[in-house]
Scaffold this active site. Structure first.
Site, mmCIF file in Angstrom:
data_model
loop_
_atom_site.group_PDB
_atom_site.id
_atom_site.type_symbol
_atom_site.label_atom_id
_atom_site.label_comp_id
_atom_site.label_asym_id
_atom_site.label_seq_id
_atom_site.Cartn_x
_atom_site.Cartn_y
_atom_site.Cartn_z
ATOM 1 N N GLY A 127 43.987 50.606 34.335
ATOM 2 C CA GLY A 127 45.514 50.263 35.051
ATOM 3 C C GLY A 127 44.969 49.959 36.644
ATOM 4 N N ASP A 166 39.189 40.409 41.014
ATOM 5 C CA ASP A 166 38.878 40.814 39.675
ATOM 6 C C ASP A 166 37.544 40.701 39.202
ATOM 7 O OD1 ASP A 166 40.023 42.480 37.710
ATOM 8 O OD2 ASP A 166 41.041 40.674 36.746
ATOM 9 N N LYS A 186 32.023 39.618 34.193
ATOM 10 C CA LYS A 186 33.172 38.495 34.223
ATOM 11 C C LYS A 186 32.632 37.475 35.409
ATOM 12 C CE LYS A 186 37.345 40.214 34.697
ATOM 13 N NZ LYS A 186 38.490 40.882 34.736
ATOM 14 N N MET A 207 56.756 48.251 20.241
ATOM 15 C CA MET A 207 57.449 47.689 21.178
ATOM 16 C C MET A 207 58.082 48.565 22.080
ATOM 17 S SD MET A 207 58.531 44.972 22.820
ATOM 18 C CE MET A 207 60.002 44.597 24.080
#
Length: 807
Positions: free
Chosen positions: A195, A324, A351, A665
């Site tokens: 989050g 990020d 990453k 959903m």
């Protein structure tokens, strides 16, 4: 060879004798640690043991006989999230699918023994709590442990599936979700959450007593007012790296993040748990921490004591993180012989594109080299362990967008790497994926509210949209071999003592390769893509390999365009597949029906409204599950082919009112009626464009082949169609050819672009500058076949789209 105790010692005494007779390529290249080989028959944790090697010491299936591998059993699954790694213990295979739906299957027959529904879909209050699903579960001492996406930590009796204890991990209503696999290390259930891309909520990792469910400790990864016993030392280290603090003048939290949602490892001898910590929020450090600073422990590996959670050491990958740049890719522990000495190390390919080797007792930097294309840093300084950043990558207060390699999906995401002590190599699923990033634009431009950055994460640049399986030597920091993979979203990896490396692919194949060379030795057509990592186990002397099929797991809906040429459909069969040398099972061939948009005769194109709908789709979370430009990646239905988009009432019931909440959903009540119709209009526009886009993909592949077109074949006026995300865009291309030089104009509704370039090997490549609304370069790469113009249009940062034309 170091052995375990009891029956394990007996097994491995025989194994040691066998190794003596094997060729040199099968002898261990690096020392084998005890916790790597203990209990070789089972796979109780995400990476099998706390070392997170994703390595099986079983060798019945090897390079010499793997070609005889057959399907032993399979178990059919319902549509839903399945890019997960299974477990095996007590003669059972444990799996999690959807939102914490747990099943126990007989490890020999595949028969279901029990199931448990985590209940997330009934309880979830936000879309974030229902996004994706759990990537894995854990087992220890007769219990299976899960963490639901809405924050409950649960212990189940492994024999019956009955709940032993359950506790809520989230202390407040800040936006969080848990989708990484929990671990059980030293009698503690270790869990984090995600989050950090949408709020400055303070990251933390919790440890619960595995027997009782009582909170043992909580370690915060960014500073704050609450100081737990585990954080006393850590707060002293963190606070001085946030020189302007982390609060707004009104006392609300300004900067945070540092969520640790995926990467954990454990050294039982040192009693250390290693935490892989994520990015900061806002991305823009000027907003998060105006005074600068390293902002610990963002983008860091942190070591804490397993019993108390007390801070021991840290290593930060990206000081002052604002791209990020996370350390949430899995961490692998091993003993490597470096400069003639055995070193206990931690290895990570995060990453940011570098492969790191650290001393895991002290956190000392040992080495790092690029494992993919990297533009944000030149190198990692060997003396300081800090990156030498390239000029311009600090975008704060600067105009324009900067090319960033890797982009936010990383050179290596959450899909597990594997390490084989037999070869001494680490096998990493690697991507070359760029992005464009810049300062947040006043009045909009941010990917999510408050990030303070303009980010285009799915961008077409030369050399991008590629993926590989790379075998990396961590001692020499060099590539041993690589294999080009289909698509841009590679599956997780397992290595085994039979000299094999196992990986699923986006094209629906499960592959075993020679661990020394990368040569493909065996494959199985699975009918569906594979993203999760396989495991191996043994029952009554027979070795099995198990993997789950099903696409998904892409962060924020990215990594879908590069896989558009492959069927990743949500409706493709999802299964548990288990293989053995004498397998007798089979699966029926499956043919997906042709992709055909539903009839929508009342639709009338409106470019402005489609663009407005595209913005809603991209900024209201739709993209997260349904894919970039509404090109689904397998996590959820492809809405371009859904009949729901042609009926306003049904669309409202599902999207706004939550009519399919129990199917996964979530409802979005914040949509106004006008916004809802604008969103639906965009999806109808995408449906209209889908058939032409599919044809254009085929044409693009055809055009990529060698061409014998002559320069004069390109001259003249062409009526072209560009298959853009908001529908087919028509234009007129006037080209003049002199020798091998081509010049001309391209005229569309948005304006005219002067272009120039050249012709070589039957292809014309030319470009021009446009403003829409910012200055961009528009490029064309086309050929002529049978009187038709075929190729692609690269529209600056907005992507590369198929183009076709006739005179």
């Amino acid at each position: 060879m170091v052995t375990g105790l009891g029956k394990v010692a007996v097994r491995w005494a025989f194994a040691a004798l066998a190794l003596i007779a094997l060729p040199s390529c099968h002898r261990p290249a690096q020392p084998i640690e005890e916790q790597t080989v203990v209990d070789p028959d089972e796979w109780p944790n995400w990476g099998r043991t706390g070392t997170e090697t994703h390595y099986s010491p079983l060798d019945e299936i090897d390079t010499g006989n793997v070609s005889a591998l057959k399907l032993a059993w399979h178990f059919d699954l319902e549509p839903g999230y399945t890019p997960t790694t299974p477990l095996m213990a007590e003669g059972k295979v444990f799996i999690t699918t959807g939102h914490s739906h747990i099943r126990a299957l007989d490890a020999v027959t595949g028969r279901q023994l029990w199931e448990y529904d985590g209940g997330t879909r009934e309880r979830a209050k936000t879309a974030l709590q229902m996004s994706w699903g759990s990537k894995g579960i854990a087992y220890d001492a007769g219990h299976v442990f899960l963490v639901t996406t809405d924050g409950y930590v649960v212990s189940l009796d492994a024999k019956t599936g009955r709940q032993a204890w359950k506790t809520m991990d989230f202390p407040d209503d800040a936006p969080r979700n848990a989708n990484g696999a929990p671990r059980v290390f030293g009698g503690k259930v270790i869990t984090g959450f995600g989050g950090g891309d949408i709020s400055p909520a303070r990251g933390f990792v919790s440890a619960y007593d595995a027997r009782t469910g009582k909170l043992a400790w909580r370690f915060y990864t960014t500073p704050g007012d609450e100081v737990t016993p585990a954080n006393r030392k850590a707060e002293e280290v963190m606070r001085k790296t946030w020189p302007s603090g982390w609060k707004n003048p009104d006392g609300t939290r300004r900067g945070g993040g540092g969520t640790a949602w995926n990467a954990f490892a454990y050294d039982a001898e040192l009693r250390l748990v290693y935490l892989g910590v994520g990015n900061g929020f806002p991305y823009n450090q000027n907003l998060r921490s105006p005074g600068g600073g390293d902002n610990l422990f963002l983008a860091s590996v942190v070591a804490v004591n397993v019993d108390t959670g007390e801070y021991k050491w840290h290593y930060q990958l990206c000081p002052g993180e604002q791209w990020d740049c996370t350390a949430t890719s899995d961490m692998t522990l091993a003993t490597l012989t470096i400069d003639g000495k055995d070193r206990k190390v931690l290895m990570q390919a995060p990453k940011n594109g570098f492969f790191y080797v650290l001393d895991r007792a002290t956190g000392q930097f040992i080495s790092a080299q690029k494992i993919a294309k990297v533009s944000w840093a030149e190198r990692i300084d060997v003396k300081t362990g800090r990156p030498v950043e390239n000029p311009g990558i600090r975008y704060n207060g600067k105009p324009g967008l900067f090319e960033m390699w890797p982009g936010p999906t990383g050179a290596h995401s959450w899909q597990p790497q594997a390490y084989s002590p037999q070869t001494g190599l680490v096998y990493v699923p690697v991507m070359d994926m760029p992005a464009l990033i810049g300062d947040g634009q006043k009045g909009g431009g941010e990917v999510a509210a408050g990030m303070g950055v303009t980010l285009i994460p799915e961008v077409e640049l030369p050399g991008g949209h590629k993926s590989y399986l790379k075998a990396w030597n961590p001692v020499t920091q060099t590539e041993a071999w690589r294999v080009d993979l289909p698509g841009t979203w590679p599956g997780g990896v397992m290595a085994s003592a039979g000299g094999l490396v196992w990986q699923g692919q986006i094209d629906g194949r499960f592959v075993a390769r020679d661990a020394m060379t990368g040569k493909e030795l065996w494959s199985f057509r699975t009918e569906s893509p594979i993203v999760g990592a396989p495991i191996s186990y043994r029952v009554k002397g027979r070795q099995y390999v198990t993997v789950l099929t099903g696409a998904g797991g892409q962060g924020a809906g990215m990594q879908t365009l590069g896989n558009a040429a492959y069927r990743t459909d949500y409706r493709l069969p999802r299964r548990v597949l288990t293989f053995a040398l004498d397998g007798k099972d089979s699966i029926a061939p499956f043919a997906m029906p042709a992709l055909e948009p539903v009839s929508d005769p009342d639709f009338k194109p409106d470019l402005a409204r489609a663009q407005a709908g595209a913005m809603l789709f991209g900024t209201r979370s739709c993209i997260v599950c349904h894919g970039w430009n509404a090109v689904a990646g397998g996590a959820a239905p492809d809405l371009r082919y859904s009949p729901v988009i042609t009926d306003a009432a049904t669309f409202r019931t599902i999207v706004k009112e939550g009519g399919l909440k129990l199917n996964g959903m979530p409802p979005f009540p914040q949509f106004t009626d006008d916004e809802l119709e604008t969103l639906r209009f965009y999806l109808r526009a995408r449906a209209q464009a889908a058939p032409a886009e599919q044809k254009a993909l085929l044409d693009k592949a055809k055009a990529a082949k060698a061409s014998n077109a002559r320069p004069q074949d390109f001259a003249g006026r062409w009526n072209i169609v560009i298959q853009s995300p908001i529908g087919p865009q028509k234009a007129v291309m006037d080209l003049t050819v002199k020798g091998n030089v081509v010049t001309g104009k391209v005229t569309a509704e948005q304006g005219t672009v002067d272009v120039a370039g050249g012709i070589r090997d039957g292809r014309a490549r030319f470009e021009g500058r446009a403003s829409m609304p910012m200055p961009i370069t528009v490029k064309y790469d086309v050929t002529v076949r049978d009187g038709q113009l075929l190729g692609e249009n690269s529209n600056g940062p907005f992507g590369t789209f198929p183009v076709s034309g006739t005179r």
